[in-house]
Design a protein around this motif. Structure first.
Motif, short mmCIF file in Angstrom:
data_model
loop_
_atom_site.label_atom_id
_atom_site.label_comp_id
_atom_site.label_asym_id
_atom_site.label_seq_id
_atom_site.Cartn_x
_atom_site.Cartn_y
_atom_site.Cartn_z
N LEU A 60 18.02 30.76 75.61
CA LEU A 60 18.43 31.38 76.87
C LEU A 60 17.42 32.43 77.36
O LEU A 60 17.63 33.04 78.40
N GLY A 61 16.37 32.68 76.57
CA GLY A 61 15.35 33.64 76.98
C GLY A 61 15.70 35.08 76.70
O GLY A 61 14.97 35.98 77.10
N ILE A 62 16.79 35.31 76.00
CA ILE A 62 17.23 36.69 75.77
C ILE A 62 16.23 37.45 74.90
O ILE A 62 16.06 38.66 75.06
N CYS A 80 15.62 26.15 79.85
CA CYS A 80 16.36 26.01 78.58
C CYS A 80 15.40 26.09 77.39
O CYS A 80 15.42 25.25 76.49
N GLY A 81 14.55 27.10 77.42
CA GLY A 81 13.61 27.29 76.32
C GLY A 81 12.53 26.24 76.29
O GLY A 81 12.03 25.89 75.22
N GLY A 82 12.13 25.77 77.47
CA GLY A 82 11.11 24.71 77.52
C GLY A 82 11.57 23.46 76.81
O GLY A 82 10.82 22.84 76.07
N CYS A 83 12.85 23.11 77.05
CA CYS A 83 13.50 21.96 76.40
C CYS A 83 13.46 22.10 74.87
O CYS A 83 13.36 21.12 74.14
N GLY A 84 13.50 23.32 74.39
CA GLY A 84 13.55 23.59 72.96
C GLY A 84 12.20 23.82 72.33
O GLY A 84 12.11 24.45 71.27
N VAL A 85 11.14 23.34 72.96
CA VAL A 85 9.80 23.48 72.38
C VAL A 85 9.35 24.94 72.39
O VAL A 85 8.88 25.48 71.39
N TRP A 86 9.52 25.61 73.53
CA TRP A 86 9.13 27.00 73.67
C TRP A 86 9.94 27.86 72.71
O TRP A 86 9.42 28.82 72.13
N THR A 87 11.19 27.53 72.53
CA THR A 87 12.05 28.28 71.61
C THR A 87 11.49 28.23 70.19
O THR A 87 11.40 29.25 69.52
N ILE A 88 11.10 27.06 69.75
CA ILE A 88 10.56 26.92 68.39
C ILE A 88 9.23 27.65 68.26
O ILE A 88 8.97 28.33 67.26
N ILE A 89 8.40 27.57 69.27
CA ILE A 89 7.11 28.29 69.24
C ILE A 89 7.35 29.79 69.18
O ILE A 89 6.66 30.51 68.44
N ASP A 90 8.34 30.28 69.91
CA ASP A 90 8.64 31.71 69.91
C ASP A 90 9.14 32.21 68.55
O ASP A 90 9.01 33.39 68.25
N TRP A 91 9.71 31.35 67.75
CA TRP A 91 10.13 31.78 66.41
C TRP A 91 8.94 32.29 65.62
O TRP A 91 9.07 33.16 64.77
N PHE A 92 7.77 31.76 65.90
CA PHE A 92 6.56 32.17 65.19
C PHE A 92 5.80 33.29 65.90
O PHE A 92 5.03 34.00 65.27
N LEU A 93 6.01 33.44 67.20
CA LEU A 93 5.22 34.39 67.98
C LEU A 93 5.95 35.68 68.36
O LEU A 93 5.30 36.66 68.71
N ILE A 94 7.27 35.69 68.32
CA ILE A 94 8.02 36.80 68.91
C ILE A 94 7.81 38.12 68.17
O ILE A 94 7.75 39.18 68.79
N MET A 95 7.65 38.08 66.85
CA MET A 95 7.45 39.34 66.12
C MET A 95 6.10 39.97 66.49
O MET A 95 6.03 41.18 66.70
N GLY A 96 5.06 39.16 66.59
CA GLY A 96 3.76 39.68 67.00
C GLY A 96 3.77 40.20 68.43
O GLY A 96 3.19 41.24 68.72
N SER A 97 4.48 39.49 69.29
CA SER A 97 4.60 39.95 70.69
C SER A 97 5.35 41.26 70.77
O SER A 97 4.99 42.14 71.56
N THR A 98 6.37 41.42 69.95
CA THR A 98 7.14 42.66 69.94
C THR A 98 6.27 43.82 69.48
O THR A 98 6.30 44.90 70.08
#
Length: 110
Positions: A60-62, A80-98
Motif C-alpha cells: 500500500l506504500g505506507i 499496488c506495490g508495482g504489482c508486488g515487484v516493487w514491494t519485494i525490492i523495497d524489503w531489501f532497500l527500505i532500511m538503507g533508504s530510511t
C-alpha cells in the motif's frame, strides 16, 4: 556537550544512520547541548519499524509514507506495490533508504 554524552547518543541512535556518517554526526553533536541533541536524535525514524511496515503494509506504500517519500508512496499505492515487484525490492532497500533520509534530515536541522 561532553564527549561521553555525544558517544551515548551515538550508541543509542547510531543504528538509524549510515555507518559512514557517524563521525560527522558525532562532531555535530559535540557542538550543541545535550537536551537539544537528544531531542533531535529522537526525531529520527527507526529503520526496524520501516522494514516491519514494509513487510506487512508495503504493497500500500505506507512504508514510503513513513520515511517521508510521499510521491513514491502515492505511486506505490496506485500500482499496488508495482504489482508486488516493487514491494519485494523495497524489503531489501527500505532500511538503507530510511538511514539516508535520517542523515539528510539531521543535516537539514543544522
Amino acid at each position: 556537550m561532553e564527549k561521553d554524552q555525544a558517544a551515548q547518543l551515538i550508541a543509542v541512535y547510531g543504528g538509524r544512520f549510515p555507518s559512514y556518517t557517524l563521525h560527522n554526526i558525532y562532531e555535530e553533536l559535540q557542538k550543541m547541548d545535550y537536551s537539544e541533541a537528544s531531542i533531535r536524535m529522537a526525531q529520527t525514524t527507526d529503520p526496524t519499524i520501516a522494514i516491519l511496515i514494509s513487510v506487512f503494509l508495503g504493497q500500500l506504500g505506507i512504508d514510503r509514507f513513513f520515511i517521508g517519500d510521499t510521491m513514491l508512496g502515492v505511486l506505490k499505492l496506485i500500482t499496488c506495490g508495482g504489482c508486488g515487484v516493487w514491494t519485494i525490492i523495497d524489503w531489501f532497500l527500505i532500511m538503507g533508504s530510511t538511514k539516508e533520509k535520517n542523515f539528510t534530515k539531521f543535516n537539514k536541522i543544522f
